[in-house]
Design an enzyme around this catalytic site. Structure first.
Site, PDB file in Angstrom:
ATOM      1  N   PHE A 130       0.855  -1.185   0.000  1.00 21.64           N
ATOM      2  CA  PHE A 130       0.000   0.000   0.000  1.00 21.64           C
ATOM      3  C   PHE A 130       0.897   1.243   0.000  1.00 21.64           C
ATOM      4  O   PHE A 130       1.976   1.229   0.603  1.00 21.64           O
ATOM      5  CB  PHE A 130      -0.900  -0.025   1.239  1.00 21.64           C
ATOM      6  N   THR A 136       1.394   3.906   1.528  1.00 23.54           N
ATOM      7  CA  THR A 136       1.947   4.483   2.757  1.00 23.54           C
ATOM      8  C   THR A 136       3.004   3.614   3.418  1.00 23.54           C
ATOM      9  O   THR A 136       3.674   4.064   4.356  1.00 23.54           O
ATOM     10  CB  THR A 136       0.826   4.728   3.781  1.00 23.54           C
ATOM     11  N   LYS A 137       3.174   2.382   2.957  1.00 22.16           N
ATOM     12  CA  LYS A 137       4.103   1.462   3.609  1.00 22.16           C
ATOM     13  C   LYS A 137       5.561   1.863   3.349  1.00 22.16           C
ATOM     14  O   LYS A 137       5.870   2.634   2.443  1.00 22.16           O
ATOM     15  CB  LYS A 137       3.857   0.035   3.128  1.00 22.16           C
ATOM     16  N   ASN A 138       6.483   1.291   4.139  1.00 24.87           N
ATOM     17  CA  ASN A 138       7.911   1.592   3.972  1.00 24.87           C
ATOM     18  C   ASN A 138       8.372   1.314   2.545  1.00 24.87           C
ATOM     19  O   ASN A 138       9.210   2.025   1.990  1.00 24.87           O
ATOM     20  CB  ASN A 138       8.748   0.776   4.952  1.00 24.87           C
TER      21      ASN A 138
END
Length: 373
Positions: free
Chosen positions: A183, A185-187
Protein backbone atom coordinates in the site's frame (compact mmCIF):
# COMPACT_ATOMS: atom_id res chain seq x y z
CA UNK A 1 4.14 25.07 10.03
CA UNK A 2 2.13 22.35 8.24
CA UNK A 3 3.44 18.81 8.73
CA UNK A 4 1.65 15.85 7.12
CA UNK A 5 1.67 12.30 8.49
CA UNK A 6 3.43 11.20 5.34
CA UNK A 7 4.89 13.16 2.43
CA UNK A 8 5.80 11.09 -0.63
CA UNK A 9 6.51 14.04 -2.93
CA UNK A 10 10.23 14.37 -2.18
CA UNK A 11 10.73 10.63 -2.56
CA UNK A 12 9.03 10.70 -5.94
CA UNK A 13 11.06 13.66 -7.16
CA UNK A 14 14.28 11.80 -6.36
CA UNK A 15 13.16 8.75 -8.36
CA UNK A 16 10.94 10.42 -10.93
CA UNK A 17 12.84 9.86 -14.16
CA UNK A 18 13.87 6.32 -13.28
CA UNK A 19 10.25 5.43 -12.49
CA UNK A 20 8.89 7.10 -15.62
CA UNK A 21 11.39 5.24 -17.81
CA UNK A 22 10.56 1.93 -16.17
CA UNK A 23 6.82 2.44 -16.58
CA UNK A 24 7.35 3.42 -20.20
CA UNK A 25 9.26 0.19 -20.79
CA UNK A 26 6.33 -1.81 -19.38
CA UNK A 27 3.88 0.05 -21.60
CA UNK A 28 6.03 -0.55 -24.67
CA UNK A 29 6.35 -4.24 -23.85
CA UNK A 30 2.54 -4.63 -23.62
CA UNK A 31 3.08 -7.23 -20.89
CA UNK A 32 0.96 -6.13 -17.95
CA UNK A 33 0.23 -9.29 -15.93
CA UNK A 34 2.82 -11.56 -14.23
CA UNK A 35 5.71 -10.49 -16.42
CA UNK A 36 9.43 -10.10 -15.79
CA UNK A 37 9.06 -7.17 -13.38
CA UNK A 38 6.84 -9.25 -11.08
CA UNK A 39 9.21 -12.24 -11.30
CA UNK A 40 12.19 -10.04 -10.40
CA UNK A 41 10.37 -8.49 -7.45
CA UNK A 42 9.28 -11.91 -6.19
CA UNK A 43 12.89 -13.11 -6.27
CA UNK A 44 14.32 -9.98 -4.65
CA UNK A 45 11.75 -9.72 -1.84
CA UNK A 46 12.23 -13.43 -1.10
CA UNK A 47 16.00 -12.87 -1.00
CA UNK A 48 15.59 -9.83 1.29
CA UNK A 49 13.50 -12.02 3.61
CA UNK A 50 15.86 -15.03 3.56
CA UNK A 51 13.00 -16.99 2.03
CA UNK A 52 13.07 -19.13 -1.11
CA UNK A 53 9.89 -18.13 -2.90
CA UNK A 54 7.89 -14.95 -3.43
CA UNK A 55 4.33 -14.78 -4.72
CA UNK A 56 3.06 -11.37 -5.82
CA UNK A 57 -0.62 -10.73 -5.13
CA UNK A 58 -3.08 -7.86 -5.44
CA UNK A 59 -2.77 -6.54 -1.87
CA UNK A 60 -1.73 -7.37 1.67
CA UNK A 61 -5.23 -8.51 2.65
CA UNK A 62 -5.25 -11.11 -0.13
CA UNK A 63 -1.76 -12.18 0.94
CA UNK A 64 -3.16 -13.21 4.32
CA UNK A 65 -6.23 -14.91 2.86
CA UNK A 66 -4.29 -16.83 0.21
CA UNK A 67 -1.69 -17.88 2.81
CA UNK A 68 -4.36 -19.32 5.06
CA UNK A 69 -5.99 -21.21 2.20
CA UNK A 70 -2.64 -22.56 1.02
CA UNK A 71 -1.93 -23.76 4.57
CA UNK A 72 -5.18 -25.69 4.54
CA UNK A 73 -7.27 -23.46 6.81
CA UNK A 74 -10.91 -24.30 6.18
CA UNK A 75 -14.42 -23.71 7.57
CA UNK A 76 -14.64 -24.82 11.19
CA UNK A 77 -10.98 -24.11 11.92
CA UNK A 78 -9.78 -21.49 14.39
CA UNK A 79 -6.92 -19.05 13.88
CA UNK A 80 -5.33 -17.20 16.80
CA UNK A 81 -4.33 -13.58 16.37
CA UNK A 82 -4.27 -10.17 18.08
CA UNK A 83 -7.27 -7.85 18.40
CA UNK A 84 -4.98 -4.81 18.13
CA UNK A 85 -4.33 -4.67 14.41
CA UNK A 86 -5.87 -3.56 11.14
CA UNK A 87 -9.21 -5.15 10.24
CA UNK A 88 -7.71 -7.17 7.37
CA UNK A 89 -5.88 -9.53 9.74
CA UNK A 90 -9.05 -11.02 11.17
CA UNK A 91 -11.02 -10.33 8.00
CA UNK A 92 -8.78 -12.76 6.13
CA UNK A 93 -9.51 -15.45 8.70
CA UNK A 94 -13.25 -15.05 8.23
CA UNK A 95 -12.90 -14.95 4.44
CA UNK A 96 -11.14 -18.31 4.69
CA UNK A 97 -14.19 -19.63 6.52
CA UNK A 98 -12.42 -19.90 9.87
CA UNK A 99 -13.01 -18.27 13.25
CA UNK A 100 -10.70 -15.61 14.68
CA UNK A 101 -9.63 -16.27 18.27
CA UNK A 102 -8.10 -13.23 19.88
CA UNK A 103 -5.24 -13.06 22.37
CA UNK A 104 -4.25 -9.85 24.15
CA UNK A 105 -1.11 -7.83 23.44
CA UNK A 106 2.09 -7.07 25.27
CA UNK A 107 1.52 -3.45 26.41
CA UNK A 108 5.13 -2.48 25.66
CA UNK A 109 5.43 -3.67 22.04
CA UNK A 110 1.70 -3.70 21.11
CA UNK A 111 2.32 -7.15 19.57
CA UNK A 112 0.55 -10.37 20.55
CA UNK A 113 1.61 -11.68 23.97
CA UNK A 114 3.10 -15.16 23.44
CA UNK A 115 2.45 -16.13 27.07
CA UNK A 116 -1.30 -15.97 26.45
CA UNK A 117 -1.45 -18.01 23.25
CA UNK A 118 -1.35 -21.58 24.54
CA UNK A 119 -4.45 -21.15 26.71
CA UNK A 120 -6.42 -20.10 23.61
CA UNK A 121 -5.63 -23.29 21.67
CA UNK A 122 -8.43 -25.81 21.10
CA UNK A 123 -8.81 -28.96 19.02
CA UNK A 124 -9.96 -26.69 16.16
CA UNK A 125 -6.93 -24.40 16.16
CA UNK A 126 -5.14 -24.55 12.83
CA UNK A 127 -2.87 -21.48 12.68
CA UNK A 128 -1.48 -18.42 14.43
CA UNK A 129 -1.17 -14.98 12.82
CA UNK A 130 1.38 -12.82 14.67
CA UNK A 131 1.28 -9.16 13.57
CA UNK A 132 4.55 -7.23 13.54
CA UNK A 133 2.87 -3.95 14.38
CA UNK A 134 4.34 -0.50 13.63
CA UNK A 135 7.51 -2.11 12.21
CA UNK A 136 8.72 -4.18 15.18
CA UNK A 137 8.88 -7.97 15.12
CA UNK A 138 6.77 -9.99 17.52
CA UNK A 139 8.57 -12.23 20.03
CA UNK A 140 8.60 -15.19 17.65
CA UNK A 141 10.63 -17.94 19.34
CA UNK A 142 7.95 -18.89 21.89
CA UNK A 143 5.28 -18.66 19.18
CA UNK A 144 7.23 -21.01 16.93
CA UNK A 145 7.71 -23.43 19.84
CA UNK A 146 3.97 -23.47 20.48
CA UNK A 147 3.30 -23.98 16.78
CA UNK A 148 5.63 -26.98 16.67
CA UNK A 149 4.12 -28.44 19.84
CA UNK A 150 0.55 -28.28 18.50
CA UNK A 151 1.34 -28.71 14.78
CA UNK A 152 0.05 -25.27 13.82
CA UNK A 153 0.85 -23.04 10.88
CA UNK A 154 2.36 -19.61 11.48
CA UNK A 155 1.26 -16.94 8.99
CA UNK A 156 3.14 -13.71 9.70
CA UNK A 157 1.35 -10.43 9.09
CA UNK A 158 4.33 -8.24 8.24
CA UNK A 159 2.38 -5.58 6.34
CA UNK A 160 4.18 -2.89 8.36
CA UNK A 161 7.52 -4.61 8.87
CA UNK A 162 9.39 -5.25 5.63
CA UNK A 163 13.10 -5.17 6.44
CA UNK A 164 12.61 -5.70 10.16
CA UNK A 165 14.65 -8.30 12.07
CA UNK A 166 14.20 -10.55 15.10
CA UNK A 167 17.26 -11.89 16.94
CA UNK A 168 19.39 -11.76 13.80
CA UNK A 169 16.72 -13.24 11.54
CA UNK A 170 14.70 -11.45 8.92
CA UNK A 171 10.98 -10.99 9.20
CA UNK A 172 10.08 -13.29 6.33
CA UNK A 173 12.08 -16.35 7.32
CA UNK A 174 10.28 -17.09 10.59
CA UNK A 175 6.77 -18.35 9.83
CA UNK A 176 5.44 -20.79 7.26
CA UNK A 177 4.45 -17.74 5.19
CA UNK A 178 5.00 -14.02 5.62
CA UNK A 179 2.67 -11.42 4.15
CA UNK A 180 3.75 -7.96 3.02
CA UNK A 181 1.65 -5.01 1.89
CA UNK A 182 2.77 -2.50 -0.74
CA UNK A 183 0.00 0.00 0.00
CA UNK A 184 1.40 3.46 -0.88
CA UNK A 185 1.95 4.48 2.76
CA UNK A 186 4.10 1.46 3.61
CA UNK A 187 7.91 1.59 3.97
CA UNK A 188 8.01 -0.02 0.53
CA UNK A 189 4.94 1.42 -1.14
CA UNK A 190 3.56 1.06 -4.65
CA UNK A 191 1.51 3.67 -6.51
CA UNK A 192 -1.64 1.67 -5.86
CA UNK A 193 -2.39 -1.64 -4.19
CA UNK A 194 -0.01 -4.56 -4.08
CA UNK A 195 1.15 -7.39 -1.85
CA UNK A 196 3.62 -10.24 -1.56
CA UNK A 197 3.86 -13.57 0.24
CA UNK A 198 7.23 -15.20 0.92
CA UNK A 199 7.87 -18.74 2.09
CA UNK A 200 10.55 -21.44 2.26
CA UNK A 201 8.00 -24.17 1.48
CA UNK A 202 7.82 -25.07 -2.22
CA UNK A 203 4.45 -26.82 -1.88
CA UNK A 204 2.83 -23.85 -0.17
CA UNK A 205 4.35 -21.51 -2.77
CA UNK A 206 2.91 -23.57 -5.61
CA UNK A 207 -0.54 -23.62 -3.98
CA UNK A 208 -0.45 -19.84 -3.60
CA UNK A 209 0.51 -19.34 -7.23
CA UNK A 210 -2.47 -21.45 -8.28
CA UNK A 211 -4.91 -19.73 -5.92
CA UNK A 212 -3.99 -16.24 -7.17
CA UNK A 213 -5.07 -17.10 -10.76
CA UNK A 214 -8.56 -18.43 -10.08
CA UNK A 215 -7.17 -21.76 -8.87
CA UNK A 216 -6.03 -22.77 -12.35
CA UNK A 217 -3.09 -24.85 -13.52
CA UNK A 218 -2.70 -25.15 -16.41
CA UNK A 219 -4.73 -22.20 -17.64
CA UNK A 220 -8.47 -22.90 -17.82
CA UNK A 221 -8.08 -26.10 -15.74
CA UNK A 222 -9.15 -25.23 -12.20
CA UNK A 223 -7.82 -27.30 -9.33
CA UNK A 224 -9.43 -25.26 -6.53
CA UNK A 225 -11.63 -22.21 -6.04
CA UNK A 226 -9.14 -19.39 -6.27
CA UNK A 227 -9.22 -15.65 -6.82
CA UNK A 228 -8.10 -13.00 -9.25
CA UNK A 229 -5.30 -11.61 -7.10
CA UNK A 230 -2.19 -10.75 -9.06
CA UNK A 231 0.41 -8.05 -8.54
CA UNK A 232 0.40 -6.15 -11.80
CA UNK A 233 3.48 -5.39 -13.84
CA UNK A 234 3.27 -1.59 -13.54
CA UNK A 235 3.29 -1.71 -9.74
CA UNK A 236 6.12 -4.23 -9.76
CA UNK A 237 8.16 -1.92 -11.99
CA UNK A 238 7.81 0.88 -9.44
CA UNK A 239 8.56 -1.42 -6.52
CA UNK A 240 11.71 -2.82 -8.14
CA UNK A 241 13.14 0.69 -8.22
CA UNK A 242 12.04 1.53 -4.70
CA UNK A 243 13.32 -1.73 -3.24
CA UNK A 244 16.89 -0.63 -3.98
CA UNK A 245 16.40 2.24 -1.51
CA UNK A 246 14.48 0.41 1.22
CA UNK A 247 17.44 -0.27 3.51
CA UNK A 248 18.44 3.41 3.47
CA UNK A 249 14.87 4.57 4.02
CA UNK A 250 14.50 2.21 6.97
CA UNK A 251 17.76 3.51 8.43
CA UNK A 252 16.49 7.08 8.08
CA UNK A 253 13.24 6.13 9.81
CA UNK A 254 15.27 4.74 12.69
CA UNK A 255 17.22 8.01 12.86
CA UNK A 256 13.98 10.00 13.00
CA UNK A 257 12.69 7.70 15.73
CA UNK A 258 15.86 8.21 17.78
CA UNK A 259 15.48 11.98 17.44
CA UNK A 260 11.82 11.86 18.48
CA UNK A 261 12.61 9.73 21.51
CA UNK A 262 15.45 12.02 22.65
CA UNK A 263 13.35 15.18 22.27
CA UNK A 264 10.25 13.71 23.91
CA UNK A 265 12.06 12.11 26.82
CA UNK A 266 13.98 15.31 27.54
CA UNK A 267 10.81 17.39 27.84
CA UNK A 268 7.77 15.18 28.27
CA UNK A 269 8.71 11.90 29.97
CA UNK A 270 6.09 12.56 32.67
CA UNK A 271 3.30 12.68 30.09
CA UNK A 272 4.29 10.45 27.19
CA UNK A 273 5.56 6.88 26.78
CA UNK A 274 7.87 6.59 23.78
CA UNK A 275 8.27 3.38 21.74
CA UNK A 276 10.54 0.61 22.99
CA UNK A 277 12.78 -1.30 20.62
CA UNK A 278 13.19 -4.75 22.12
CA UNK A 279 16.80 -5.91 22.47
CA UNK A 280 17.75 -8.04 19.49
CA UNK A 281 15.13 -6.47 17.23
CA UNK A 282 15.64 -4.18 14.25
CA UNK A 283 12.59 -1.91 14.30
CA UNK A 284 11.83 -0.24 10.94
CA UNK A 285 9.37 2.32 12.38
CA UNK A 286 6.59 2.19 9.86
CA UNK A 287 4.93 4.28 12.55
CA UNK A 288 6.35 6.20 15.49
CA UNK A 289 3.64 5.60 18.07
CA UNK A 290 3.52 7.16 21.51
CA UNK A 291 1.18 6.48 24.42
CA UNK A 292 -0.55 9.43 26.07
CA UNK A 293 -3.54 9.61 28.39
CA UNK A 294 -4.94 12.84 26.92
CA UNK A 295 -4.71 11.40 23.42
CA UNK A 296 -7.82 12.84 21.78
CA UNK A 297 -7.28 16.31 23.24
CA UNK A 298 -3.64 16.27 22.16
CA UNK A 299 -4.55 15.15 18.66
CA UNK A 300 -7.01 18.01 18.26
CA UNK A 301 -4.42 20.50 19.54
CA UNK A 302 -1.77 19.22 17.12
CA UNK A 303 -4.19 19.37 14.21
CA UNK A 304 -5.09 22.95 15.13
CA UNK A 305 -1.39 23.78 15.01
CA UNK A 306 -0.74 22.16 11.63
CA UNK A 307 0.51 18.72 12.72
CA UNK A 308 -1.22 15.67 11.27
CA UNK A 309 -1.40 12.52 13.40
CA UNK A 310 -3.20 9.19 13.21
CA UNK A 311 -4.64 6.66 15.63
CA UNK A 312 -3.75 3.08 14.71
CA UNK A 313 -6.23 1.72 15.91
CA UNK A 314 -9.12 3.35 17.81
CA UNK A 315 -11.33 0.24 18.13
CA UNK A 316 -9.80 -3.19 18.82
CA UNK A 317 -11.15 -5.95 16.62
CA UNK A 318 -13.04 -7.82 19.33
CA UNK A 319 -15.24 -4.72 19.75
CA UNK A 320 -15.86 -4.13 16.05
CA UNK A 321 -19.53 -4.53 15.02
CA UNK A 322 -18.52 -6.84 12.17
CA UNK A 323 -17.17 -9.36 14.70
CA UNK A 324 -20.02 -9.07 17.19
CA UNK A 325 -21.06 -12.68 16.60
CA UNK A 326 -17.76 -13.89 18.07
CA UNK A 327 -19.18 -13.01 21.48
CA UNK A 328 -16.42 -10.84 22.88
CA UNK A 329 -17.24 -7.90 25.14
CA UNK A 330 -15.48 -4.87 26.56
CA UNK A 331 -13.02 -5.90 29.24
CA UNK A 332 -11.96 -9.14 27.55
CA UNK A 333 -8.59 -7.76 26.36
CA UNK A 334 -7.62 -4.93 28.67
CA UNK A 335 -4.19 -4.19 27.20
CA UNK A 336 -5.61 -3.83 23.70
CA UNK A 337 -8.51 -1.68 24.91
CA UNK A 338 -6.20 0.61 26.87
CA UNK A 339 -3.81 0.95 23.91
CA UNK A 340 -6.71 1.86 21.62
CA UNK A 341 -7.46 4.82 23.91
CA UNK A 342 -3.86 5.99 24.25
CA UNK A 343 -1.85 5.40 21.07
CA UNK A 344 -1.01 8.29 18.77
CA UNK A 345 1.24 8.03 15.72
CA UNK A 346 3.31 11.09 14.89
CA UNK A 347 4.48 12.07 11.38
CA UNK A 348 7.07 9.58 10.15
CA UNK A 349 8.80 9.33 6.79
CA UNK A 350 12.46 9.24 5.70
CA UNK A 351 12.48 12.85 4.52
CA UNK A 352 11.11 14.26 7.79
CA UNK A 353 13.30 17.16 8.92
CA UNK A 354 14.68 17.64 12.44
CA UNK A 355 13.22 21.15 12.38
CA UNK A 356 9.79 19.61 11.83
CA UNK A 357 10.29 17.12 14.65
CA UNK A 358 11.32 19.90 17.03
CA UNK A 359 8.19 21.85 16.10
CA UNK A 360 6.03 18.77 16.76
CA UNK A 361 7.60 18.18 20.17
CA UNK A 362 7.42 21.88 21.07
CA UNK A 363 3.73 21.87 20.14
CA UNK A 364 3.12 18.83 22.34
CA UNK A 365 4.92 20.62 25.18
CA UNK A 366 2.69 23.67 24.68
CA UNK A 367 -0.36 21.44 24.92
CA UNK A 368 0.63 20.02 28.29
CA UNK A 369 1.73 23.43 29.58
CA UNK A 370 -1.65 24.91 28.72
CA UNK A 371 -3.66 21.84 29.77
CA UNK A 372 -2.24 21.75 33.26
CA UNK A 373 -1.74 25.48 33.80
Amino acid sequence: MKIPMLDLSEQYQSLRYEIINSLDAVLLSSTFILGDHVKRLEQDVASLSNALFGVGVANGSDALHISLQACGVKPGDEVITTPFTFFATAGAIVRAGAKPVFVDIDPVTFNIDPTKIEQAITKNTRAIIPVHLYGQATDMNPILEIARKYDLYVVDDAAQAIGAEYKGKKVGELGHTTCFSFFPTKNLGAYGDGGMIVTKDSKIAEKMRIIRVHGSKPKYYHQVLGYNSRLDELQAAVLNIKLQHLARWNMLRREKATAYTKLLNEKLSNFIVTPTEVEGNYHVFHQYTIRVEKRDELQRFLQKNGVSTMVYYPVPLHLQPAFQELGYTEGDFLNSEKAAKEVLSLPMFPELKLEQQKYIVDTIEKFFSSYFS
